[in-house]
Design an enzyme around this catalytic site. Structure first.
Site, PDB file in Angstrom:
ATOM      1  N   TYR A   1     -39.424 -51.189 -38.481  1.00  0.00           N
ATOM      2  CA  TYR A   1     -40.583 -52.307 -38.336  1.00  0.00           C
ATOM      3  C   TYR A   1     -41.572 -51.769 -37.448  1.00  0.00           C
ATOM      4  O   TYR A   1     -42.610 -52.473 -36.941  1.00  0.00           O
ATOM      5  CB  TYR A   1     -39.807 -53.641 -37.646  1.00  0.00           C
TER       6      TYR A   1
ATOM      7  N   ASP B   1     -27.441 -49.638 -31.826  1.00  0.00           N
ATOM      8  CA  ASP B   1     -27.631 -50.620 -32.869  1.00  0.00           C
ATOM      9  C   ASP B   1     -28.909 -51.355 -32.359  1.00  0.00           C
ATOM     10  O   ASP B   1     -28.749 -51.867 -30.964  1.00  0.00           O
ATOM     11  CB  ASP B   1     -26.455 -51.605 -32.822  1.00  0.00           C
ATOM     12  N   SER B   2     -29.868 -51.549 -33.026  1.00  0.00           N
ATOM     13  CA  SER B   2     -31.029 -52.239 -32.722  1.00  0.00           C
ATOM     14  C   SER B   2     -31.614 -53.052 -33.689  1.00  0.00           C
ATOM     15  O   SER B   2     -31.279 -52.904 -34.734  1.00  0.00           O
ATOM     16  CB  SER B   2     -31.963 -50.829 -32.260  1.00  0.00           C
TER      17      SER B   2
END
Length: 218
Positions: free
Chosen positions: A178, A74-75
């Site tokens: 991103y 999870d990042s």
């Protein structure tokens, strides 16, 4: 601390970019990565309050359903001037508004698909910073939590981080998420411009993975 043995390991993700990066990191250790998507395992709802919470619930779900050890990630991107947002909601910031989502003609009653577009997410981050005014800084960091869960419920978790600044407009078509708007400290390229091998050596995921290898494989 339990060791992770060579053999099959479920990568508890349907995100192809994450799967590629994790598979590349696992390559030297005799571990055979199998994605949750390949086994048609569902993605659990991310209800945790931290990156580690969400990584652990995803790892547990895949280990329970597959009967194999599972590794979950999870990042997200944390922007200082936005009080750490989008943070654990990084993927959700990429969800298109209902008016822009596609209707699935094969679904019941024209069900609307959840669609994610990180160009939309990056624009949202940029717009939120502009709304803060000219004094808002562009400092940001990526966080990655990695959790390994065995079928008996034993779990180990690790967290990594990389700091940088945000650029606009986004640059580069490598990486995912991103990456094109994130320039790590000390580098002129964004993660979106960087060779994948270079990114693997310095990213938040690589930082967490080094800790995992030292504890569970080394």
């Amino acid at each position: 601390m339990r060791k992770l043995e060579p053999g099959r390991l479920i990568i508890a993700s349907h995100n192809q970019g994450k799967i590629r990066e994790i598979a590349a990191l696992l390559g030297p250790y005799g571990i055979e990565p199998v994605s949750a998507a390949e086994l048609d395992l569902p993605e659990p709802e991310e209800t945790g309050n931290t990156f580690i919470d969400n990584a652990e619930l995803k790892a547990r779900a895949s280990a329970d359903l597959s009967g194999l050890p599972a590794l979950a990630d999870d990042s997200g991107l944390c922007v200082d001037a936005l009080d750490g947002q989008p943070g654990i909601y990084s993927a959700r910031w990429a969800e298109l508004p209902w008016s822009e989502r596609a209707v699935d003609p094969a679904a019941d009653a024209g069900e609307v698909k959840v669609e994610r577009d990180f160009s939309y997410a990056m624009q949202r981050v940029h717009d939120e910073l502009l709304a803060k005014g000219p004094e808002a800084g562009r400092d940001a960091h990526f966080v990655c939590a990695l959790s390994v869960c065995w079928p008996d419920g034993h779990i180990e978790s690790f967290e990594g981080r990389v700091d940088g600044t945000l650029v606009w407009p986004p640059r580069g078509d490598r990486g995912f998420g991103y990456d094109p708007m994130f320039q790590p400290i000390g580098r002129k390229e964004t993660f979106g411009e960087m060779d994948p091998g270079e990114k693997h050596g310095m990213s938040h995921r690589a930082d967490a993975f080094r800790k995992l290898v030292e504890a569970l494989i080394g």
